[in-house]
Design a protein around this motif. Structure first.
Motif, short mmCIF file in Angstrom:
data_model
loop_
_atom_site.label_atom_id
_atom_site.label_comp_id
_atom_site.label_asym_id
_atom_site.label_seq_id
_atom_site.Cartn_x
_atom_site.Cartn_y
_atom_site.Cartn_z
N GLN A 243 0.85 -1.19 0.00
CA GLN A 243 0.00 0.00 0.00
C GLN A 243 0.89 1.24 0.00
N SER A 244 0.39 2.31 -0.60
CA SER A 244 1.20 3.52 -0.73
C SER A 244 1.59 4.10 0.62
N SER A 245 0.81 3.81 1.65
CA SER A 245 1.11 4.34 2.98
C SER A 245 2.04 3.45 3.79
N ASP A 246 2.39 2.26 3.27
CA ASP A 246 3.32 1.37 3.97
C ASP A 246 4.73 1.95 3.91
N LEU A 247 5.46 1.84 5.00
CA LEU A 247 6.85 2.31 5.02
C LEU A 247 7.74 1.22 5.60
N ALA A 248 8.83 0.92 4.90
CA ALA A 248 9.85 0.00 5.41
C ALA A 248 11.11 0.80 5.67
N ALA A 249 11.76 0.54 6.81
CA ALA A 249 12.95 1.30 7.18
C ALA A 249 13.94 0.40 7.89
N ARG A 250 15.20 0.82 7.85
CA ARG A 250 16.21 0.14 8.65
C ARG A 250 16.25 0.82 10.00
N PHE A 251 15.98 0.05 11.03
CA PHE A 251 15.89 0.60 12.38
C PHE A 251 17.28 0.78 12.98
N GLY A 252 18.20 -0.09 12.60
CA GLY A 252 19.57 -0.03 13.11
C GLY A 252 20.18 -1.42 13.13
N PHE A 256 14.99 -4.14 11.31
CA PHE A 256 14.18 -3.38 10.37
C PHE A 256 12.82 -3.10 11.00
N VAL A 257 12.08 -2.19 10.39
CA VAL A 257 10.78 -1.82 10.93
C VAL A 257 9.85 -1.48 9.78
N MET A 258 8.57 -1.75 9.98
CA MET A 258 7.56 -1.37 9.01
C MET A 258 6.45 -0.60 9.71
N VAL A 259 5.90 0.37 9.03
CA VAL A 259 4.74 1.12 9.51
C VAL A 259 3.59 0.83 8.56
N LEU A 260 2.46 0.43 9.11
CA LEU A 260 1.27 0.12 8.31
C LEU A 260 0.15 1.05 8.75
N ALA A 261 -0.19 2.02 7.90
CA ALA A 261 -1.31 2.90 8.21
C ALA A 261 -2.61 2.20 7.83
N ASP A 262 -3.69 2.53 8.55
CA ASP A 262 -5.00 1.91 8.29
C ASP A 262 -4.89 0.39 8.30
N ALA A 263 -4.12 -0.14 9.23
CA ALA A 263 -3.89 -1.58 9.30
C ALA A 263 -5.09 -2.29 9.93
N THR A 264 -5.14 -3.59 9.72
CA THR A 264 -6.13 -4.44 10.38
C THR A 264 -5.39 -5.57 11.08
N PRO A 265 -5.97 -6.13 12.13
CA PRO A 265 -5.30 -7.26 12.81
C PRO A 265 -4.99 -8.41 11.85
#
Length: 342
Positions: A243-252, A256-265
């Protein structure tokens, strides 16, 4: 002595439509201050004052004004001779010149136009008339520049500079090794999405991802091989940003980390499991692993509907606790915190 003062930008100016720059050449400081005050009420008009006529041509070439206000009578210099010099110099030959005189004289006015002046004003000019003439001549000059090949080249150079600046901005948000977003941008993005979710009452999820036994991998294969593994894992994680609002990043490090906007369980749990399986399918050898003979990951996720005036740190902490549970349970798995725990 040359006294320079200005309001507005100094130095060479790109000839933008609203970037009017006035250069006044006059040995009387009182005139300079009076004209500065008149033009100071116009935020789109810059002003530069040169009190030494001997440096006027050099100053004009440096400042690149859109109009020159030129006094006719100054000690040791004939104002009309200066107008001639402006017209002979490639840097100033097209810049409009308004000559300033103490009185209306038809002969002087005629000579001024003959040597290349564009206009004639008796000083001190009326405020509205001065501003109107400055704007008129500046617009005509800028329109001419826009048709000029040299201006087209300048605009092309500016476009390249803008593209370079945009690329620089992009690079400040990217992790140099993996190509994912970096930790700084993750923090900014999560804070913004957390605030938006709080306003809208919508859920947001964070997934923490760790490469299992990564230190043992580095010790066994070397750090260069370890870097390649991080790149491979990053590509797999990015592939799950659907999804366009998903973000993947290197945490350190290897996290790694991902952010999911408007996510569902359901999507959060499915994504965690899918990440683990996708890394397993790569079958990247890891003979030093106590988990499997290939590279694996552990995932922890948490989802919450933010409340106003709360911090997203609580969501990151919850996802990190879920990650710890995955590791404690044997790694190579995903654990999701119950909704609302964050």
């Amino acid at each position: 002595m040359n006294t320079d003062f200005q309001h507005g930008a100094m130095g060479p100016r790109p000839p933008d439509e609203d970037a009017i720059m006035v250069l006044l050449v006059d040995d009387q400081l009182m005139i300079g201050e009076a004209l500065r005050r008149i033009l100071a009420s116009q935020p789109s008009i810059g002003f530069h004052y040169c009190s030494d006529p001997n440096t006027a041509l050099k100053v004009a070439a440096e400042v690149r004004p859109t109009v020159i206000l030129q006094d006719l009578v100054m000690p040791g210099v004939n104002g009309l001779d200066l107008v001639r010099q402006y017209r002979q110099s490639p840097a100033t030959r097209d810049i409009p010149v308004i000559v300033l005189s103490t009185k209306e004289e038809a002969a002087v006015k005629s000579e001024a136009f003959a040597v290349g002046a564009n206009d004639y004003l008796v000083k001190l000019p009326d405020r509205l008339e001065l501003i109107a003439r400055v704007r008129y001549h500046s617009r005509a000059y800028l329109n001419q520049l826009q048709r000029d090949e040299a201006y087209a080249a300048l605009r092309e150079s500016q476009r390249h500079l803008m593209a370079a600046n945009l690329e620089l901005q992009r690079l400040t948000k990217v992790d140099g090794l993996t190509g994912l977003s970096n930790r700084r941008y993750f923090d900014e993005y999560l804070a913004a999405e957390w605030a938006r979710a709080a306003r809208e009452g919508s859920p947001i999820a964070v997934m923490m991802i760790d490469v299992d036994e990564f230190k043992r991998y580095n010790d066994h294969y070397g750090h260069l091989a370890g870097d390649e593994v991080l790149k491979t894992v990053a590509e797999a994680i990015q592939a799950h940003c659907r999804q366009s609002s998903d973000l993947a990043a290197r945490f350190g490090g290897e996290e790694f980390v991902m952010v999911l906007a408007d996510a569902t369980p359901g999507r959060t749990e499915e994504l965690g499991t899918g990440l683990c399986r996708s890394i397993e399918r790569l079958r990247v050898p890891h003979l030093a692993s106590r988990v499997a003979g290939h590279v694996t990951i552990s995932v922890g996720g948490a989802l919450a509907v933010p409340e106003a005036d709360t911090s997203p740190i609580r969501l990151v902490d919850a996802a990190d606790k879920a990650l710890y549970q995955s590791k404690a349970a044997g790694r190579n798995r995903a654990t999701m915190m119950p909704e609302g725990v964050a």
